[in-house]
Design an enzyme around this catalytic site. Sequence first.
Site, PDB file in Angstrom:
ATOM      1  N   PRO A   1     -92.159   5.631 -29.623  1.00  0.00           N
ATOM      2  CA  PRO A   1     -92.531   6.982 -29.188  1.00  0.00           C
ATOM      3  C   PRO A   1     -93.248   7.043 -27.845  1.00  0.00           C
ATOM      4  CG  PRO A   1     -93.891   6.260 -31.040  1.00  0.00           C
ATOM      5  CD  PRO A   1     -92.779   5.263 -30.907  1.00  0.00           C
ATOM      6  N   ASN A   2     -92.872   8.077 -27.108  1.00  0.00           N
ATOM      7  CA  ASN A   2     -93.492   8.433 -25.818  1.00  0.00           C
ATOM      8  C   ASN A   2     -93.101   7.528 -24.651  1.00  0.00           C
ATOM      9  OD1 ASN A   2     -95.055  10.696 -26.832  1.00  0.00           O
ATOM     10  ND2 ASN A   2     -96.252   9.155 -27.917  1.00  0.00           N
TER      11      ASN A   2
ATOM     12  N   ARG B   1     -96.233  10.235 -18.159  1.00  0.00           N
ATOM     13  CA  ARG B   1     -97.282   9.894 -19.108  1.00  0.00           C
ATOM     14  C   ARG B   1     -98.330   8.950 -18.490  1.00  0.00           C
ATOM     15  NH1 ARG B   1     -96.308   5.516 -23.921  1.00  0.00           N
ATOM     16  NH2 ARG B   1     -98.201   6.079 -25.006  1.00  0.00           N
TER      17      ARG B   1
ATOM     18  N   TYR C   1     -99.498   3.447 -17.231  1.00  0.00           N
ATOM     19  CA  TYR C   1     -98.112   3.009 -17.465  1.00  0.00           C
ATOM     20  C   TYR C   1     -97.254   2.972 -16.210  1.00  0.00           C
ATOM     21  CZ  TYR C   1     -99.467   3.701 -22.326  1.00  0.00           C
ATOM     22  OH  TYR C   1    -100.105   3.616 -23.539  1.00  0.00           O
TER      23      TYR C   1
ATOM     24  N   ASN D   1     -90.892  -2.802 -28.263  1.00  0.00           N
ATOM     25  CA  ASN D   1     -92.146  -2.145 -27.916  1.00  0.00           C
ATOM     26  C   ASN D   1     -92.223  -0.932 -28.845  1.00  0.00           C
ATOM     27  OD1 ASN D   1     -94.358  -0.860 -26.942  1.00  0.00           O
ATOM     28  ND2 ASN D   1     -93.703  -0.797 -24.806  1.00  0.00           N
TER      29      ASN D   1
ATOM     30  N   ALA E   1     -96.991   3.343 -30.146  1.00  0.00           N
ATOM     31  CA  ALA E   1     -98.096   3.600 -31.078  1.00  0.00           C
ATOM     32  C   ALA E   1     -97.792   3.105 -32.501  1.00  0.00           C
ATOM     33  CB  ALA E   1     -98.436   5.083 -31.095  1.00  0.00           C
TER      34      ALA E   1
ATOM     35  N   GLU F   1     -92.335  -9.245 -29.283  1.00  0.00           N
ATOM     36  CA  GLU F   1     -93.102  -8.010 -29.078  1.00  0.00           C
ATOM     37  C   GLU F   1     -93.441  -7.861 -27.597  1.00  0.00           C
ATOM     38  OE1 GLU F   1     -96.982  -8.283 -30.915  1.00  0.00           O
ATOM     39  OE2 GLU F   1     -97.322  -6.137 -30.720  1.00  0.00           O
TER      40      GLU F   1
ATOM     41  N   HIS G   1     -95.329  -5.102 -24.556  1.00  0.00           N
ATOM     42  CA  HIS G   1     -96.098  -3.900 -24.209  1.00  0.00           C
ATOM     43  C   HIS G   1     -96.264  -3.849 -22.698  1.00  0.00           C
ATOM     44  CE1 HIS G   1     -97.095  -3.117 -28.365  1.00  0.00           C
ATOM     45  NE2 HIS G   1     -97.349  -4.412 -28.485  1.00  0.00           N
TER      46      HIS G   1
ATOM     47  N   ARG H   1    -107.624  -2.703 -24.652  1.00  0.00           N
ATOM     48  CA  ARG H   1    -107.828  -1.253 -24.760  1.00  0.00           C
ATOM     49  C   ARG H   1    -108.650  -0.911 -26.007  1.00  0.00           C
ATOM     50  NH1 ARG H   1    -102.195   1.540 -23.688  1.00  0.00           N
ATOM     51  NH2 ARG H   1    -103.586   3.353 -23.773  1.00  0.00           N
TER      52      ARG H   1
HETATM   53  C1  DQA Z   1     -97.840   0.477 -25.513  1.00  0.00           C
HETATM   54  C2  DQA Z   1     -99.282   0.302 -26.000  1.00  0.00           C
HETATM   55  C3  DQA Z   1     -99.533   1.155 -27.234  1.00  0.00           C
HETATM   56  O1  DQA Z   1    -100.878   0.998 -27.671  1.00  0.00           O
HETATM   57  C4  DQA Z   1     -99.320   2.616 -26.907  1.00  0.00           C
HETATM   58  O2  DQA Z   1     -99.471   3.403 -28.075  1.00  0.00           O
HETATM   59  C5  DQA Z   1     -98.008   2.874 -26.267  1.00  0.00           C
HETATM   60  C6  DQA Z   1     -97.510   1.936 -25.263  1.00  0.00           C
HETATM   61  C7  DQA Z   1     -97.569  -0.289 -24.202  1.00  0.00           C
HETATM   62  O3  DQA Z   1     -96.404  -0.529 -23.900  1.00  0.00           O
HETATM   63  O4  DQA Z   1     -98.505  -0.605 -23.459  1.00  0.00           O
HETATM   64  O5  DQA Z   1     -97.377   3.910 -26.488  1.00  0.00           O
HETATM   65  O6  DQA Z   1     -96.971  -0.046 -26.500  1.00  0.00           O
END
Ligand code: DQA
Length: 144
Positions: A9-10, A17, A22, A73, A76, A97, A99, A106
Site C-alpha cells: 500500500p501507498n 508521498r 521516499y 516491499n 505498512a 524483503e 524497503h 524509524r
Molecule cells: C516502507 C517502510 C514502511 O514502514 C512504510 O509503511 C512504507 C514504506 C519503505 O519502503 O520504506 O509504506 O516499506
Amino acid sequence: MRILVINGPNLNMLGIREPELYGKKDYAALCAAIEAHARRLGVEVGIFQSNCEGEIVTRIQQALGREDAVVINAAAYTHTSIAILDALKAIALPTVEVHLTDPMLREEFRHISYTGMACEARFAGAGFESYLKALDYLHEKYLK
Ligand code: DQA
C-alpha cells in the site's frame, strides 16, 4: 529465472508521498529501474502493486508454478500482516524483503517485520537501489 516483485500500500503514491523520506521519483520510475536492472541481469521480472492485503495474499499464492523467487516491499503491511507472512511461507519460494527507507531507524512500530520472517535476506534504506540489490542477491545465489 522469473522474479515476482510485490509492492504494498501507498507505494503507488511515490513522488507525491512524503518525498523527504521516499524521494521525488514516481512509481513508474521505480518499475522502470527494476525492469532495466532485470534486463541487465537477464532475469524476467513481473511487478505487482496493491493497496489491499487480500489481493497481495492472492498474488503470492499465484506465484506457485509461475515464478521462482519473490522480492517484497509489503509497505505498512510489513509490520502488521500475518496473512502475508503465511502466504509467503505457504509458497516457500526464495523471498527477499526490501524497503526504500530503513524501518529500523524509524518509529518503533516499524521495527517488527512479520513479512521478513519468511524472507532470507533484507535490503533497506537505499531507495530504489534496495530493489536492485535484492535482484542481484537472487541472481547471484540462484543463477550463477
Ligand atoms: C516502507 C517502510 C514502511 O514502514 C512504510 O509503511 C512504507 C514504506 C519503505 O519502503 O520504506 O509504506 O516499506
